[in-house]
Design a protein around this motif. Sequence first.
Motif, mmCIF file in Angstrom:
data_model
loop_
_atom_site.group_PDB
_atom_site.id
_atom_site.type_symbol
_atom_site.label_atom_id
_atom_site.label_comp_id
_atom_site.label_asym_id
_atom_site.label_seq_id
_atom_site.Cartn_x
_atom_site.Cartn_y
_atom_site.Cartn_z
ATOM 1 N N ALA A 32 28.108 6.253 50.376
ATOM 2 C CA ALA A 32 28.995 5.097 50.518
ATOM 3 C C ALA A 32 30.161 5.173 49.542
ATOM 4 O O ALA A 32 31.294 4.828 49.892
ATOM 5 C CB ALA A 32 28.203 3.811 50.291
ATOM 6 N N LEU A 33 29.905 5.650 48.328
ATOM 7 C CA LEU A 33 30.966 5.773 47.342
ATOM 8 C C LEU A 33 32.027 6.774 47.811
ATOM 9 O O LEU A 33 33.222 6.487 47.790
ATOM 10 C CB LEU A 33 30.394 6.208 46.000
ATOM 11 C CG LEU A 33 31.427 6.511 44.914
ATOM 12 C CD1 LEU A 33 32.133 5.239 44.487
ATOM 13 C CD2 LEU A 33 30.762 7.186 43.741
ATOM 14 N N PHE A 34 31.598 7.960 48.259
ATOM 15 C CA PHE A 34 32.553 8.959 48.700
ATOM 16 C C PHE A 34 33.264 8.533 49.981
ATOM 17 O O PHE A 34 34.436 8.840 50.175
ATOM 18 C CB PHE A 34 31.870 10.315 48.882
ATOM 19 C CG PHE A 34 31.603 10.993 47.573
ATOM 20 C CD1 PHE A 34 32.638 11.560 46.859
ATOM 21 C CD2 PHE A 34 30.327 11.036 47.053
ATOM 22 C CE1 PHE A 34 32.410 12.178 45.644
ATOM 23 C CE2 PHE A 34 30.082 11.660 45.844
ATOM 24 C CZ PHE A 34 31.124 12.225 45.137
ATOM 25 N N TYR A 35 32.589 7.799 50.844
ATOM 26 C CA TYR A 35 33.243 7.282 52.046
ATOM 27 C C TYR A 35 34.331 6.282 51.667
ATOM 28 O O TYR A 35 35.426 6.309 52.227
ATOM 29 C CB TYR A 35 32.224 6.634 52.977
ATOM 30 C CG TYR A 35 32.848 6.140 54.249
ATOM 31 C CD1 TYR A 35 33.092 7.017 55.294
ATOM 32 C CD2 TYR A 35 33.220 4.814 54.398
ATOM 33 C CE1 TYR A 35 33.689 6.576 56.465
ATOM 34 C CE2 TYR A 35 33.814 4.361 55.560
ATOM 35 C CZ TYR A 35 34.035 5.251 56.592
ATOM 36 O OH TYR A 35 34.632 4.810 57.742
ATOM 37 N N ALA A 36 34.035 5.423 50.695
ATOM 38 C CA ALA A 36 35.021 4.432 50.261
ATOM 39 C C ALA A 36 36.227 5.112 49.625
ATOM 40 O O ALA A 36 37.371 4.716 49.868
ATOM 41 C CB ALA A 36 34.377 3.463 49.270
ATOM 42 N N ILE A 37 35.989 6.144 48.825
ATOM 43 C CA ILE A 37 37.102 6.877 48.219
ATOM 44 C C ILE A 37 37.944 7.542 49.300
ATOM 45 O O ILE A 37 39.175 7.506 49.253
ATOM 46 C CB ILE A 37 36.579 7.907 47.203
ATOM 47 C CG1 ILE A 37 35.977 7.189 45.993
ATOM 48 C CG2 ILE A 37 37.689 8.859 46.762
ATOM 49 C CD1 ILE A 37 35.219 8.100 45.053
ATOM 50 N N ALA A 97 38.235 6.615 52.452
ATOM 51 C CA ALA A 97 38.940 5.591 53.227
ATOM 52 C C ALA A 97 40.161 5.094 52.463
ATOM 53 O O ALA A 97 41.234 4.910 53.038
ATOM 54 C CB ALA A 97 37.997 4.430 53.542
ATOM 55 N N ALA A 98 40.004 4.898 51.162
ATOM 56 C CA ALA A 98 41.149 4.465 50.354
ATOM 57 C C ALA A 98 42.238 5.538 50.349
ATOM 58 O O ALA A 98 43.426 5.225 50.455
ATOM 59 C CB ALA A 98 40.700 4.166 48.928
ATOM 60 N N GLY A 99 41.837 6.794 50.264
ATOM 61 C CA GLY A 99 42.804 7.883 50.297
ATOM 62 C C GLY A 99 43.556 7.961 51.607
ATOM 63 O O GLY A 99 44.764 8.221 51.629
ATOM 64 N N ARG A 100 42.849 7.713 52.698
ATOM 65 C CA ARG A 100 43.511 7.726 54.009
ATOM 66 C C ARG A 100 44.562 6.624 54.095
ATOM 67 O O ARG A 100 45.664 6.839 54.592
ATOM 68 C CB ARG A 100 42.486 7.563 55.132
ATOM 69 C CG ARG A 100 41.705 8.824 55.416
ATOM 70 C CD ARG A 100 40.901 8.693 56.695
ATOM 71 N NE ARG A 100 39.953 7.578 56.667
ATOM 72 C CZ ARG A 100 38.727 7.641 56.172
ATOM 73 N NH1 ARG A 100 38.294 8.759 55.653
ATOM 74 N NH2 ARG A 100 37.934 6.605 56.205
#
Length: 89
Positions: free
Chosen positions: A4-9, A11-14
């Motif tokens: 979840a942490l890496f997915y959130a990072i 998504a924010a990068g996108r």
Amino acid sequence: MAIALFYAIGAAGRHLGASALRRTHGNGVVADAVLAFCIGGGLAGPMVAAGVVAAFFAVAAERKSLQAIATPLSVAAAKGDGTPGAPGV
């Protein structure tokens, strides 16, 4: 939790990447567009490196259960094979 942490990072990068590209591409300054493409190209290098690392160290886990890939900690602890938390260790 790590997924979840890496997915959130990601998504924010996108979202940040899309807004940055919109600002640099839409203002008509060629140097800004070139800078945006250079940044994108620079990010491709670590992605290629990650792919090379995965080619050597990845585990073939497609369509397999987690128990088929690695022994569960509860089973390893019951055997007492020296894993942390095992009886007698």
